[in-house]
Scaffold this motif. Structure first.
Motif, PDB file in Angstrom:
ATOM      1  N   TYR A 242       0.594  -1.465  -0.300  1.00 34.08           N
ATOM      2  CA  TYR A 242      -0.074  -0.436  -0.294  1.00 34.08           C
ATOM      3  C   TYR A 242       1.261   1.202   0.307  1.00 34.08           C
ATOM      4  CZ  TYR A 242      -3.623   3.186   1.328  1.00 34.08           C
ATOM      5  OH  TYR A 242      -4.975   4.330   1.459  1.00 34.08           O
ATOM      6  N   ASP A 243       1.647   1.502   1.023  1.00 29.70           N
ATOM      7  CA  ASP A 243       2.554   2.496   0.987  1.00 29.70           C
ATOM      8  C   ASP A 243       3.859   2.446   1.383  1.00 29.70           C
ATOM      9  OD1 ASP A 243       2.373   2.532   3.611  1.00 29.70           O
ATOM     10  OD2 ASP A 243       1.144   4.349   3.782  1.00 29.70           O
ATOM     11  N   VAL A 244       5.011   3.139   1.621  1.00 31.54           N
ATOM     12  CA  VAL A 244       6.640   2.753   2.141  1.00 31.54           C
ATOM     13  C   VAL A 244       6.519   2.160   3.235  1.00 31.54           C
ATOM     14  CG1 VAL A 244       8.162   3.930   2.902  1.00 31.54           C
ATOM     15  CG2 VAL A 244       7.778   4.928   0.797  1.00 31.54           C
ATOM     16  N   ALA A 245       5.410   2.393   4.457  1.00 33.27           N
ATOM     17  CA  ALA A 245       5.742   1.714   5.884  1.00 33.27           C
ATOM     18  C   ALA A 245       5.457   0.945   5.388  1.00 33.27           C
ATOM     19  CB  ALA A 245       4.397   2.860   6.411  1.00 33.27           C
ATOM     20  N   GLN A 266       5.256   9.370  -7.490  1.00 34.87           N
ATOM     21  CA  GLN A 266       4.196  10.465  -6.858  1.00 34.87           C
ATOM     22  C   GLN A 266       2.427  10.363  -7.372  1.00 34.87           C
ATOM     23  OE1 GLN A 266       2.193  13.545  -7.734  1.00 34.87           O
ATOM     24  NE2 GLN A 266       2.374  14.592  -6.144  1.00 34.87           N
ATOM     25  N   GLY A 267       2.123   9.987  -7.697  1.00 30.73           N
ATOM     26  CA  GLY A 267       0.219   9.826  -7.837  1.00 30.73           C
ATOM     27  C   GLY A 267       0.341   8.878  -7.062  1.00 30.73           C
ATOM     28  N   HIS A 268       0.933   7.756  -6.236  1.00 34.32           N
ATOM     29  CA  HIS A 268       0.607   6.034  -5.277  1.00 34.32           C
ATOM     30  C   HIS A 268       0.986   6.874  -4.715  1.00 34.32           C
ATOM     31  CE1 HIS A 268       1.982   3.116  -8.978  1.00 34.32           C
ATOM     32  NE2 HIS A 268       0.848   3.889  -8.785  1.00 34.32           N
ATOM     33  N   ALA A 269       1.779   8.365  -3.449  1.00 35.00           N
ATOM     34  CA  ALA A 269       1.871   8.612  -2.892  1.00 35.00           C
ATOM     35  C   ALA A 269       0.625   9.316  -2.579  1.00 35.00           C
ATOM     36  CB  ALA A 269       3.236   9.021  -2.420  1.00 35.00           C
ATOM     37  N   ILE A 270       0.245   9.769  -3.510  1.00 34.87           N
ATOM     38  CA  ILE A 270      -1.287  10.440  -3.427  1.00 34.87           C
ATOM     39  C   ILE A 270      -2.961   9.685  -2.795  1.00 34.87           C
ATOM     40  CG2 ILE A 270      -3.021  12.243  -4.469  1.00 34.87           C
ATOM     41  CD1 ILE A 270      -0.246  13.301  -3.176  1.00 34.87           C
ATOM     42  N   LEU A 271      -2.928   8.920  -3.750  1.00 38.18           N
ATOM     43  CA  LEU A 271      -4.038   7.430  -3.994  1.00 38.18           C
ATOM     44  C   LEU A 271      -3.938   7.438  -2.448  1.00 38.18           C
ATOM     45  CD1 LEU A 271      -4.365   6.041  -6.832  1.00 38.18           C
ATOM     46  CD2 LEU A 271      -5.040   8.020  -5.873  1.00 38.18           C
ATOM     47  N   HIS A 274      -1.228   9.947   1.157  1.00 33.70           N
ATOM     48  CA  HIS A 274      -0.044  10.864   1.467  1.00 33.70           C
ATOM     49  C   HIS A 274       0.654  12.102   1.052  1.00 33.70           C
ATOM     50  CE1 HIS A 274       0.344   7.603   4.532  1.00 33.70           C
ATOM     51  NE2 HIS A 274       0.185   6.641   3.597  1.00 33.70           N
ATOM     52  N   SER A 275       1.768  13.081   1.386  1.00 36.65           N
ATOM     53  CA  SER A 275       2.041  13.787   0.247  1.00 36.65           C
ATOM     54  C   SER A 275       3.575  12.986  -0.361  1.00 36.65           C
ATOM     55  CB  SER A 275       2.655  15.307   0.734  1.00 36.65           C
ATOM     56  OG  SER A 275       3.686  14.528   1.936  1.00 36.65           O
TER      57      SER A 275
END
Length: 432
Positions: A242-245, A266-271, A274-275
């Protein structure tokens, strides 16, 4: 140069130009001791630039490229000719590809691998002639219907084996072409409903697959980074990466946190809510930052629209966190971005990349200046200055009861201090 881009001359740095040119990106400009091109390490995404036909869920393709429908090796080689022409027009030092992008689907695994290696022969000669390098390779384990229930997480062991063979072939080609990274993009590694999903088994299989990839990397002597690209919610409802964490927790569970890093989009971070700079900063803090895909989403759509970046402040804050962590080393700035369906012409493709490279150059130089001026770090140090004294440091080595007793004995009554967010935002705006 003959072909689709033959009427377009290689782009120059010309701030006064009214035509196709770089107005901010001067590849050889020295910033923080080295040329911009070596900081930014731009890459062109083969899939969006040369494979996507302009289709969307409501309509067919709008682009008319001479190498479409790309269903033969002859057309695949024509596509490679035009791709490298475009790399030279842009002066792009790198490109990235999936196996599915560069060769048509064969009737068997053996045929797929043979075709991939045939195209690798073409790439090898073109890379030698042009000096363009491979930032990373990857395998497409999401488009074909065989992957509808996942790749490494598929309930069918034959699909798991197919994926192992495909990844091995793609790693071999990436290694052969001196690729600097290998990416695993888990587009189908997730699930729609728990009613038909054994979540624990799927995670175990995904972890074992990634461990095998790392083992194979060392077996063949591949020196590049192994990267996972975090991606939330699409196409699967529940993505395992899902995200970095989330990815870091997964890597820790399987003992891979020192072997695998992340490629952050960048686009995945927003989805993921997150920034972009948050995801980069967290990856740097956790020691797993690897590379970036630079694009943007349409903030009104709530979807991964993969547009070229045009927001200098956003880009500046992303590069600021990258520079704080030591910059892009083996990673780079890959434009995982595509044209809009109405942008039909060859020069539209050049203009999209050129504008994005200018935006990145402006943002990067602003970030470098902020860092050199200590514009944000000095206020940050002041905010945490209380932790620099011996008593505060000793508290971190103490225990809860001892700290509580000291606080009560001193009758502590700490007062809030301003975080000064608006002042710091104003500082950033002076640079961008």
């Amino acid at each position: 140069m003959t072909g689709y881009f033959s009427d377009i001359a290689p782009l120059r740095f010309d701030p006064e130009s009214d035509g196709l040119a770089f107005r901010h990106y001067d590849a050889d400009r020295i910033v923080m001791g080295k040329p911009l091109k070596d900081h930014l390490r731009f890459a062109v995404a083969y899939w969006h630039s040369f494979v996507w036909d302009g289709s969307d869920p409501f309509g067919g393709g709008t682009f008319d490229r001479p190498w479409f429908p790309a269903d033969s090796m002859e057309l695949a080689k024509q596509r490679a000719d035009n791709a490298f022409d475009m790399f030279q027009v842009l002066g792009a030092p790198y490109f990235c590809f999936h196996d599915h992008d560069v060769r048509p689907e064969g009737d068997s695994l053996t045929e797929n691998h043979r075709r991939l290696n045939e195209i690798a022969d073409v790439f090898e000669h073109k890379m030698e002639d042009t000096g363009v390098g491979l930032l990373w390779g990857t395998a497409n384990l999401f488009t074909h219907r065989r992957f509808m229930s996942g790749a490494a997480t598929n309930p069918d062991p034959d699909v798991f084996a197919w994926c192992a063979s495909t990844v091995r072939a793609c790693m071999d080609v990436t290694h052969r072409l001196n690729g600097e990274n290998y990416v695993l993009w888990g587009g189908r590694e997730g699930y729609e409903t728990l009613l038909n999903t054994d979540l624990g088994q799927e995670l175990d299989h995904m972890g074992r697959f990634l461990s095998m990839v790392v083992e194979y990397k060392h077996k063949i002597g591949f020196k590049g980074q192994i990267l996972i690209e975090p991606k939330p919610q699409e196409p699967s409802k529940h993505q395992y990466d899902y995200d970095v964490a989330t990815v870091y927790g997964f890597l820790k569970r399987f003992g891979l946190e020192n072997e695998v890093r992340v490629n952050i989009e960048q686009g995945h971070a927003i989805l993921a809510g997150h920034s972009f700079e948050h995801e980069i900063a967290l990856a740097q803090t956790l020691g797993i930052f690897g590379s970036i895909d630079m694009n943007r989403n349409d903030y009104q759509s709530g979807w991964d629209t993969d547009q070229f970046p045009n927001n200098v402040p956003e880009v500046a804050l992303a590069y600021y966190e990258i520079l704080k962590g030591g910059g892009l080393t083996q990673g780079g700035t890959n434009f995982d971005a595509k044209l809009r369906r109405q942008s039909l012409d060859a020069d539209d493709l050049i203009a999209g990349h050129a504008g994005a490279m200018d935006v990145c150059a402006r943002g990067f130089e602003a970030a470098a200046k902020m860092l050199a001026d200590d514009a944000l770090e000095q206020p940050r140090r002041e905010r945490y200055a209380g932790w620099t004294n011996d008593a505060a440091q000793q508290m971190l080595k103490s225990d809860l009861a001892s700290i509580a007793e000291r606080a009560e004995a001193d009758d502590l009554n700490p007062q809030p201090k301003s975080g000064r967010q608006e002042k710091l935002e104003n500082i950033v705006n002076r640079y961008v």
